[in-house]
Design a protein around this motif. Structure first.
Motif, mmCIF file in Angstrom:
data_model
loop_
_atom_site.group_PDB
_atom_site.id
_atom_site.type_symbol
_atom_site.label_atom_id
_atom_site.label_comp_id
_atom_site.label_asym_id
_atom_site.label_seq_id
_atom_site.Cartn_x
_atom_site.Cartn_y
_atom_site.Cartn_z
ATOM 1 N N PHE A 83 9.603 1.346 -3.768
ATOM 2 C CA PHE A 83 11.018 1.343 -3.434
ATOM 3 C C PHE A 83 11.259 0.676 -2.088
ATOM 4 O O PHE A 83 10.463 0.799 -1.146
ATOM 5 N N LEU A 84 12.381 -0.011 -2.016
ATOM 6 C CA LEU A 84 12.914 -0.522 -0.762
ATOM 7 C C LEU A 84 14.303 0.075 -0.581
ATOM 8 O O LEU A 84 15.168 -0.077 -1.460
ATOM 9 N N LEU A 85 14.510 0.768 0.523
ATOM 10 C CA LEU A 85 15.836 1.272 0.850
ATOM 11 C C LEU A 85 16.320 0.516 2.088
ATOM 12 O O LEU A 85 15.573 0.364 3.058
ATOM 13 N N PRO A 88 9.338 -3.678 -7.435
ATOM 14 C CA PRO A 88 10.001 -2.815 -6.454
ATOM 15 C C PRO A 88 11.499 -2.657 -6.746
ATOM 16 O O PRO A 88 12.166 -3.611 -7.127
ATOM 17 N N VAL A 89 11.986 -1.430 -6.542
ATOM 18 C CA VAL A 89 13.395 -1.097 -6.743
ATOM 19 C C VAL A 89 14.087 -1.088 -5.383
ATOM 20 O O VAL A 89 13.660 -0.385 -4.468
ATOM 21 N N LEU A 90 15.149 -1.874 -5.257
ATOM 22 C CA LEU A 90 15.925 -1.919 -4.012
ATOM 23 C C LEU A 90 17.169 -1.065 -4.150
ATOM 24 O O LEU A 90 17.958 -1.239 -5.090
ATOM 25 N N ILE A 91 17.351 -0.131 -3.208
ATOM 26 C CA ILE A 91 18.598 0.635 -3.094
ATOM 27 C C ILE A 91 19.249 0.174 -1.799
ATOM 28 O O ILE A 91 18.841 0.564 -0.704
ATOM 29 N N ASP A 92 20.247 -0.689 -1.939
ATOM 30 C CA ASP A 92 20.886 -1.329 -0.786
ATOM 31 C C ASP A 92 22.031 -0.464 -0.266
ATOM 32 O O ASP A 92 22.861 0.005 -1.042
ATOM 33 N N GLU A 93 22.064 -0.278 1.052
ATOM 34 C CA GLU A 93 23.046 0.592 1.719
ATOM 35 C C GLU A 93 22.956 2.015 1.158
ATOM 36 O O GLU A 93 23.945 2.641 0.768
ATOM 37 N N TRP A 94 21.739 2.540 1.180
ATOM 38 C CA TRP A 94 21.468 3.837 0.579
ATOM 39 C C TRP A 94 22.275 4.961 1.218
ATOM 40 O O TRP A 94 22.558 5.984 0.570
ATOM 41 N N GLN A 95 22.686 4.789 2.491
ATOM 42 C CA GLN A 95 23.395 5.867 3.176
ATOM 43 C C GLN A 95 24.762 6.167 2.553
ATOM 44 O O GLN A 95 25.347 7.220 2.796
ATOM 45 N N GLY A 126 0.773 -1.235 0.000
ATOM 46 C CA GLY A 126 0.000 0.000 0.000
ATOM 47 C C GLY A 126 0.802 1.281 0.000
ATOM 48 O O GLY A 126 0.240 2.361 -0.203
ATOM 49 N N LEU A 127 2.123 1.203 0.223
ATOM 50 C CA LEU A 127 2.947 2.406 0.326
ATOM 51 C C LEU A 127 4.022 2.414 -0.746
ATOM 52 O O LEU A 127 4.512 1.351 -1.157
ATOM 53 N N PRO A 128 4.442 3.589 -1.191
ATOM 54 C CA PRO A 128 5.384 3.656 -2.310
ATOM 55 C C PRO A 128 6.842 3.432 -1.943
ATOM 56 O O PRO A 128 7.650 3.081 -2.806
ATOM 57 N N ALA A 129 7.231 3.646 -0.681
ATOM 58 C CA ALA A 129 8.653 3.538 -0.334
ATOM 59 C C ALA A 129 8.804 3.123 1.127
ATOM 60 O O ALA A 129 8.193 3.719 2.016
ATOM 61 N N ILE A 130 9.653 2.116 1.355
ATOM 62 C CA ILE A 130 9.926 1.613 2.702
ATOM 63 C C ILE A 130 11.429 1.655 2.921
ATOM 64 O O ILE A 130 12.212 1.202 2.070
#
Length: 429
Positions: A103-105, A74-81, A24-28
């Motif tokens: 998105f998954l960050l 879904p797009v995963l951005i791993d270790e986004w920091q 239900g949400l666009p980014a986690i």
């Protein structure tokens, strides 16, 4: 030596919550300490993956940042920091309602360079903890925190074959999925290497330069010795220099604390300050916990044998009971946090200013009503072990939904006074 190959995925309690949010949400943003399993959990859901812990992918991202929001969701951005601007890229993409967003960050540290926008209302943060006792599958759990939070106070049942020795082994084994399968020697090496990486590398990524690694190590050991206590940070600082050693300065000790928190390795248990009732004279100091009690144990140079033999540390930290008792409480606190999060509840502890009354864990629903849990390193429960729960029940009335003692015993049941007795391995979400 154990020959440990690729391990099967361990189902996590947070999986259900994550899937619900993703639907239900666009980014986690999935956050937690390194090696807790965030990437593996996210990879099972992502169709496009950008791994910023890969130096080549990171370099490409600096040259073409927009690629991070491209690809099949879904797009995963791993270790986004490692590329903090990715947060704002995702936020802006989510704001553009003409585009499909999912998105998954994942992140193992709060970035030193803060995003220009909090992402509130657009990016929802979900905390991931090390494995709870229920997720470790030591036995089949029979008592649900959800049922305790219902206030129905139904009968409790179930039997556990998990012994005190088993709990000590679980404390040392850790809740990090990739570390657990190894034998004791390799597992100890991996946990020590984890701490080395924190001191030698990860803290540098947060923007905190370490000038004196030996002093930081001593501070970490002092903090670990304070596990499950509300010892002041001034006392922790003093304990960081046993004998004639040099104390870290107050600003340095504060900087150490904040830096370790940025890596999600400190997870203080806040004091419960109720809003629904008139309890007064409650202390406000948090209880100290590292993200996993196995890390606290390695900071002190101990293993399960040392715990069971009652070995002590050189750190002058006041504590009621044994170090094993403190580490068992930390293991239970870790587990209850996982179960409470699945029930949209918060966890705290209660202590009066005088110390006359204490309750180890207060699980609070959103409406302010609570479940109170005491943690006892014992297989049996006597009347004196429930006196604080009775005291709290007298003051909260119907706002106390349920109360129980979490033990190392074998059977779950209710006492004649209605207070539950639950072996730690039998509790789940």
């Amino acid at each position: 030596m154990n020959d440990v190959g690729e391990q099967p995925y361990i189902p996590r309690i947070v999986d259900l919550e994550l899937d619900e949010l993703l639907s239900g949400l666009p980014a986690i943003s999935l956050e937690g300490p390194r090696a807790v399993g965030k990437t593996e959990t996210a990879l099972r859901r992502a169709r496009t993956v950008h791994r910023l812990d890969d130096e080549q992918q990171l370099e490409i991202t600096f040259g073409n940042p927009s690629r991070l929001v491209e690809g099949e969701p879904p797009v995963l951005i791993d270790e986004w920091q490692r590329y903090p601007a990715s947060w704002d890229l995702v936020r802006r993409h989510v704001d553009d309602r003409t585009r499909r967003s999912s998105f998954l960050l994942t992140g193992s540290a709060a970035p030193s360079e803060r995003p220009t926008h909090s992402g509130a209302g657009r990016i929802v943060t979900l905390r991931m903890h090390p494995l709870s006792l229920a997720e470790r599958a030591l036995t089949a759990p029979t008592v649900n925190l959800a049922e305790l939070l219902s206030g129905k106070r139904r009968p409790l049942a179930g039997a556990s074959g998990v012994t005190l020795t088993d709990y000590a082994a679980e404390i040392a084994r850790s809740g990090f999925p990739a570390i657990r399968p190894f034998g004791r020697t390799l597992r100890t090496d991996l946990l020590d290497g984890y701490l080395d990486r924190v001191v030698d590398y990860d803290l540098g990524e947060t923007g905190f330069g370490i000038r004196d690694r030996a002093t930081l190590r001593r501070w970490l050991a002092a903090y670990a010795a304070a596990t499950a206590t509300s010892t002041s940070f001034a006392a922790v600082r003093r304990a960081a220099a046993p004998g004639s050693g040099e104390l870290p300065s107050p600003p340095t000790a504060t900087a150490y604390q904040r830096a370790i928190e940025q890596l999600w390795l400190i997870e203080e248990l806040p004091a419960w300050l109720p809003t629904r009732n008139r309890l007064r004279r409650l202390a406000s100091a948090p209880k100290h916990h590292l993200a996993d009690p196995a890390l606290a144990l390695r900071c002190l140079g101990l293993d399960e044998t040392g715990l069971l033999e009652g070995r002590t540390t050189d750190h002058a930290i006041p504590r009621d009971g044994t170090l094993l008792g403190a580490m068992f409480e930390s293991l239970v606190a870790l587990s209850v946090r996982v179960y409470a999060q699945a029930n949209r509840a918060r966890v705290a502890h209660l202590r009066t200013h005088s110390g006359e009354h204490e309750v180890d864990l207060i699980v609070e629903r959103r409406d302010g009503r609570v479940v109170a849990l005491e943690v006892k390193l014992s297989a049996t429960v006597r009347d004196r072990d429930v006196q604080h729960l009775r005291w709290l029940g007298d003051r909260l009335g119907s706002d106390l939904l349920d109360a129980a003692v979490i033990t190392t015993g074998r059977e779950a049941y209710r006492r004649r006074d209605g207070i539950g007795v639950i072996p730690a391995a039998l509790l789940t979400a």
